[in-house]
Write a protein that holds these residues in place. Structure first.
Motif, PDB file in Angstrom:
ATOM      1  N   GLN A  45      -4.588  -1.125   8.111  1.00 49.58           N
ATOM      2  CA  GLN A  45      -4.763  -2.531   8.491  1.00 49.58           C
ATOM      3  C   GLN A  45      -5.653  -3.302   7.523  1.00 49.58           C
ATOM      4  O   GLN A  45      -5.635  -4.521   7.508  1.00 49.58           O
ATOM      5  N   HIS A  46      -6.422  -2.605   6.668  1.00 51.26           N
ATOM      6  CA  HIS A  46      -7.267  -3.279   5.681  1.00 51.26           C
ATOM      7  C   HIS A  46      -6.558  -3.483   4.341  1.00 51.26           C
ATOM      8  O   HIS A  46      -7.129  -4.098   3.441  1.00 51.26           O
ATOM      9  N   LEU A  47      -5.349  -2.968   4.225  1.00 53.60           N
ATOM     10  CA  LEU A  47      -4.581  -3.143   2.992  1.00 53.60           C
ATOM     11  C   LEU A  47      -3.879  -4.500   3.025  1.00 53.60           C
ATOM     12  O   LEU A  47      -3.559  -5.015   4.105  1.00 53.60           O
ATOM     13  N   PRO A  48      -3.616  -5.083   1.859  1.00 56.83           N
ATOM     14  CA  PRO A  48      -2.928  -6.388   1.831  1.00 56.83           C
ATOM     15  C   PRO A  48      -1.429  -6.253   2.097  1.00 56.83           C
ATOM     16  O   PRO A  48      -0.592  -6.505   1.232  1.00 56.83           O
ATOM     17  N   VAL A  49      -1.099  -5.829   3.319  1.00 59.28           N
ATOM     18  CA  VAL A  49       0.307  -5.673   3.732  1.00 59.28           C
ATOM     19  C   VAL A  49       0.454  -6.283   5.124  1.00 59.28           C
ATOM     20  O   VAL A  49      -0.520  -6.427   5.856  1.00 59.28           O
ATOM     21  N   GLY A  50       1.682  -6.610   5.476  1.00 60.24           N
ATOM     22  CA  GLY A  50       1.946  -7.112   6.827  1.00 60.24           C
ATOM     23  C   GLY A  50       2.121  -5.939   7.778  1.00 60.24           C
ATOM     24  O   GLY A  50       1.746  -4.807   7.484  1.00 60.24           O
ATOM     25  N   THR A  51       2.736  -6.211   8.906  1.00 55.60           N
ATOM     26  CA  THR A  51       2.972  -5.137   9.874  1.00 55.60           C
ATOM     27  C   THR A  51       4.077  -4.195   9.414  1.00 55.60           C
ATOM     28  O   THR A  51       4.239  -3.116   9.968  1.00 55.60           O
ATOM     29  N   THR A  52       4.833  -4.624   8.417  1.00 50.11           N
ATOM     30  CA  THR A  52       5.792  -3.731   7.766  1.00 50.11           C
ATOM     31  C   THR A  52       5.281  -3.516   6.342  1.00 50.11           C
ATOM     32  O   THR A  52       5.374  -4.403   5.495  1.00 50.11           O
TER      33      THR A  52
END
Length: 165
Positions: free
Chosen positions: A65-72
């Motif tokens: 959740q701390h990475l620059p990604v969305g829920t996918t």
């Protein structure tokens, strides 16, 4: 909110694995273990998981959740090849000189030929040098086994020649 993680091959961009319902607090280490369940021959130490195909590997402790990604999340996998533990690396690094020295100390005929003059017992200072050399490398072997702790678990097996040369 649960995440979906798609893992692609870093070179071909072909999907290797799709992880559904991944907890947001899952670490990269957890994702490596999930990927390992789908591909048992790619054990976690052999995996490089990245955000970008040519980017740096993500650290095991990074949280999804701390990475620059969305829920996918789309992550890229690179096979690091067979791995060897650092203890084994240092054992081979220190055992090599120890045994090679003995080839010359014991005046092996395949090194010196069959001439008795060359294979006769060595001078006392040569004995002292052998004792000192052996003690030095045996001490290093014992330290490697009982004292040293390595921060990285493994290194690629193909690098063993580079390290020892």
């Amino acid at each position: 909110v649960l995440y979906q993680v798609e893992i692609l091959d870093w070179k071909t961009k072909q999907q290797l694995c799709f992880l559904d319902k991944v907890e947001p607090h899952a670490t990269i280490s957890d994702i490596r273990l999930m990927f390992h369940k789908s591909y048992p021959h790619w054990y976690p130490a052999r995996q490089s998981i990245r955000l970008d195909p040519k980017g740096k590997s993500l650290r095991d402790e990074e949280i999804l959740q701390h990475l620059p990604v969305g829920t996918t999340a789309t992550l890229y996998f690179k096979d690091l090849g067979p791995q060897i533990g650092w203890t084994m690396v240092f054992l081979t690094e220190y055992a090599g000189p120890l045994f090679i020295y003995f080839l010359f100390y014991f005046r092996m005929p395949f090194v010196y030929g069959l001439n008795d003059k060359l294979t006769s017992s060595p001078h006392p200072v040569v004995n002292l040098a052998c004792i000192c050399h052996s003690f030095h490398y045996i001490k290093r072997l014992i330290e490697t086994i009982f004292v040293h702790r390595f921060s990285h678990g493994t290194m690629p097996l193909r690098n063993i020649i580079k390290v020892n040369c």
